[in-house]
Write a protein that holds these residues in place. Structure first.
Motif, PDB file in Angstrom:
ATOM      1  N   TYR A   1       2.064 -15.211  60.600  1.00  0.00           N
ATOM      2  CA  TYR A   1       3.011 -14.937  59.524  1.00  0.00           C
ATOM      3  C   TYR A   1       2.349 -13.986  58.534  1.00  0.00           C
ATOM      4  N   GLY A   2       3.117 -13.046  58.015  1.00  0.00           N
ATOM      5  CA  GLY A   2       2.560 -12.131  57.025  1.00  0.00           C
ATOM      6  C   GLY A   2       3.619 -11.178  56.514  1.00  0.00           C
ATOM      7  N   PRO A   3       3.278 -10.353  55.533  1.00  0.00           N
ATOM      8  CA  PRO A   3       4.240  -9.395  54.987  1.00  0.00           C
ATOM      9  C   PRO A   3       4.480  -8.228  55.940  1.00  0.00           C
ATOM     10  N   LEU A   4       5.416  -7.370  55.567  1.00  0.00           N
ATOM     11  CA  LEU A   4       5.720  -6.171  56.350  1.00  0.00           C
ATOM     12  C   LEU A   4       4.442  -5.386  56.629  1.00  0.00           C
ATOM     13  N   GLY A   5       4.255  -5.015  57.888  1.00  0.00           N
ATOM     14  CA  GLY A   5       3.057  -4.299  58.302  1.00  0.00           C
ATOM     15  C   GLY A   5       2.138  -5.147  59.161  1.00  0.00           C
ATOM     16  N   THR A   6       2.254  -6.472  59.051  1.00  0.00           N
ATOM     17  CA  THR A   6       1.405  -7.352  59.858  1.00  0.00           C
ATOM     18  C   THR A   6       1.643  -7.116  61.340  1.00  0.00           C
ATOM     19  N   ARG A   7       2.907  -7.048  61.731  1.00  0.00           N
ATOM     20  CA  ARG A   7       3.252  -6.868  63.145  1.00  0.00           C
ATOM     21  C   ARG A   7       2.734  -5.532  63.672  1.00  0.00           C
TER      22      ARG A   7
ATOM     23  N   GLU B   1       7.517 -11.811  60.023  1.00  0.00           N
ATOM     24  CA  GLU B   1       7.230 -11.093  58.781  1.00  0.00           C
ATOM     25  C   GLU B   1       8.094 -11.606  57.634  1.00  0.00           C
ATOM     26  N   LEU B   2       7.446 -11.817  56.494  1.00  0.00           N
ATOM     27  CA  LEU B   2       8.139 -12.217  55.269  1.00  0.00           C
ATOM     28  C   LEU B   2       8.573 -10.934  54.565  1.00  0.00           C
ATOM     29  N   ARG B   3       9.854 -10.677  54.583  1.00  0.00           N
ATOM     30  CA  ARG B   3      10.369  -9.415  54.061  1.00  0.00           C
ATOM     31  C   ARG B   3      10.745  -9.547  52.585  1.00  0.00           C
ATOM     32  N   PHE B   4      10.184  -8.652  51.757  1.00  0.00           N
ATOM     33  CA  PHE B   4      10.568  -8.566  50.359  1.00  0.00           C
ATOM     34  C   PHE B   4      11.951  -7.906  50.252  1.00  0.00           C
ATOM     35  N   HIS B   5      12.568  -8.003  49.065  1.00  0.00           N
ATOM     36  CA  HIS B   5      13.921  -7.472  48.887  1.00  0.00           C
ATOM     37  C   HIS B   5      14.009  -5.978  49.164  1.00  0.00           C
ATOM     38  N   ASP B   6      12.951  -5.232  48.851  1.00  0.00           N
ATOM     39  CA  ASP B   6      13.010  -3.787  49.067  1.00  0.00           C
ATOM     40  C   ASP B   6      12.460  -3.367  50.432  1.00  0.00           C
ATOM     41  N   ASP B   7      12.128  -4.325  51.292  1.00  0.00           N
ATOM     42  CA  ASP B   7      11.733  -4.026  52.667  1.00  0.00           C
ATOM     43  C   ASP B   7      12.982  -3.882  53.535  1.00  0.00           C
ATOM     44  N   PRO B   8      12.875  -3.170  54.662  1.00  0.00           N
ATOM     45  CA  PRO B   8      14.011  -3.182  55.601  1.00  0.00           C
ATOM     46  C   PRO B   8      14.243  -4.593  56.110  1.00  0.00           C
TER      47      PRO B   8
ATOM     48  N   ARG C   1      10.492 -13.229  64.009  1.00  0.00           N
ATOM     49  CA  ARG C   1      11.564 -13.212  63.008  1.00  0.00           C
ATOM     50  C   ARG C   1      11.194 -12.317  61.844  1.00  0.00           C
ATOM     51  N   ASN C   2      12.195 -11.714  61.232  1.00  0.00           N
ATOM     52  CA  ASN C   2      12.052 -11.071  59.934  1.00  0.00           C
ATOM     53  C   ASN C   2      12.718 -12.002  58.926  1.00  0.00           C
ATOM     54  N   ILE C   3      11.910 -12.640  58.082  1.00  0.00           N
ATOM     55  CA  ILE C   3      12.393 -13.718  57.236  1.00  0.00           C
ATOM     56  C   ILE C   3      12.722 -13.169  55.852  1.00  0.00           C
ATOM     57  N   PRO C   4      13.988 -13.215  55.437  1.00  0.00           N
ATOM     58  CA  PRO C   4      14.362 -12.655  54.132  1.00  0.00           C
ATOM     59  C   PRO C   4      14.047 -13.608  52.987  1.00  0.00           C
TER      60      PRO C   4
END
Length: 387
Positions: free
Chosen positions: A113-119, A141-148, A166-169
């Motif tokens: 698990y990690g932020p955008l870019g980990t994958r 990936e834990l997606r921030f509001h301004d991430d895709p 998963r991309n987790i919003p």
């Protein structure tokens, strides 16, 4: 593991406690949480697998890895550890025809698990090193509001050993229940650093309350009810005896709660989900230690050191203490120290003296127990006896 059996022992093992650069006494950032038999890893700096070999942990017990942010001192050990966990080989897919290898690819995947870019980071490391793993992995990936919200936003195709993640919003600003079972759940929240960064909150499910068997045994024997009722009562259930009498087991007690923060100068956004933990792990990268630390600049003050730390996305012991007080932490563990602060074991008097001074700074803002982390230190988190 079922809720009835519970997690049992929970331990924190600090594999690396340095910030930015390692030193002779502190390795790059990594923290293991041992939940009964399983191990969850939080961050994976360079040489983490060396630290694992020095610890009491078994590498094969690592089930999940959680990354707080994408700075190198927190992720440069991830791909090497993965290849060691899964017998990685420098090869190509067509060269892999060992039946055992292909069979192992069907086992439970290593979850990351990690932020955008980990994958993309993991994918690139494994792709360009031609690493073929004997175990599948998946990156959520834990997606921030301004991430895709969808897709990876990167061009590399999925790796041979990779399963789609998963991309987790964010929901209401946090990531709730990114994983959970009958015994434990984990959620996450954003914390303020120089780049997107998260903190993680581990919460044990409520555990059985204390039970006095003398309260129940007379009624069970009187009605010749099976003694198996005792185990159900121990779990907090209610049981009806043959004569219609209903016995109620003791109320469950709150489970243990652990908050593990990445690098931060202000973790306020995670405050709500982090409230009332048994342990808070908070960075304390920089401290003003006149008369204690020989590298202290003569023109520095507590205020100037704090301002400089915050400008770089980091905290002082006082900031850590203030946040521990704010969320009602029962214990504060300071972590992620500047390379100029040596480890504080019994062989290093200078390090012990500096760590005591750092703890005293945190004490100005927090009245609870304070521990300064050192490499390979183990902290047991005992079950709560009260709410």
């Amino acid at each position: 593991m079922s809720r009835k059996s519970g997690i049992g022992s929970i331990e924190l093992i600090f594999l690396g406690t340095a910030s930015a650069q390692p030193s002779s006494t502190r390795n790059h950032s990594s923290l293991a949480v041992r939940l009964a038999g399983d191990v969850w890893l939080f961050d994976c700096g360079e040489a983490t697998q060396h630290q694992l070999q020095k610890s009491t942990l078994r590498m094969g017990k690592i089930k999940k890895i959680f990354i707080t942010h994408m700075h190198g001192d927190h992720i440069f050990g991830l791909a090497p550890l993965m290849t060691s966990l899964a017998n990685g080989a420098g090869n190509t897919v067509d060269d892999v025809d060992d039946h055992r290898l292909r069979t192992q690819l069907d086992t439970d995947p290593l979850e990351i698990y990690g932020p955008l870019g980990t994958r993309a980071y993991v994918r690139a490391c494994l792709t360009f090193s031609h690493s073929i793993l004997t175990r599948k992995y998946v990156v959520h990936e834990l997606r921030f509001h301004d991430d895709p919200s969808d897709g990876d936003n990167f061009l590399l195709p999925i790796h041979t050993s990779e399963m789609p993640g998963r991309n987790i919003p964010q929901v209401d600003g946090v990531w709730r229940n990114i994983f959970g079972d009958d015994t434990v759940a984990i959620c996450a929240g954003p914390i303020l650093h120089s780049i997107p960064c998260v903190g993680y909150v581990i919460t044990e499910a409520p555990i059985p309350g204390k039970m006095d068997p003398k309260t129940y045994i007379p009624d069970i024997k009187r009605t010749r009810a099976p003694m198996s009722f005792m185990s159900r009562l121990q779990q907090g259930e209610s049981v009806e005896l043959p004569d219609g009498t209903v016995l109620h087991g003791p109320s469950r007690r709150p489970g243990r709660k652990i908050v593990i923060l990445g690098d931060t100068y202000d973790p306020s956004p995670i405050s709500e989900i982090a409230a009332s933990p048994d342990v808070l792990v908070h960075e304390a990268t920089n401290a003003h230690l006149p008369g204690v630390d020989s590298s202290t600049k003569p023109d520095d003050t507590f205020e100037s050191v704090e301002a400089r730390a915050k400008s770089r996305g980091h905290s002082t012991p006082q900031l850590a203490g203030a946040f521990a007080t704010r969320i009602g932490a029962r214990k504060l563990i300071l972590n992620h120290f500047s390379a100029r602060y040596p480890g504080n074991d019994e062989r290093n008097a200078d390090g012990s003296r500096i760590m005591k001074a750092i703890a005293s700074l945190a004490k100005k803002r927090y009245d609870g127990e304070i521990v300064c982390a050192r490499d390979l230190m183990t902290v047991e988190i005992k079950p709560r006896t009260t709410d």
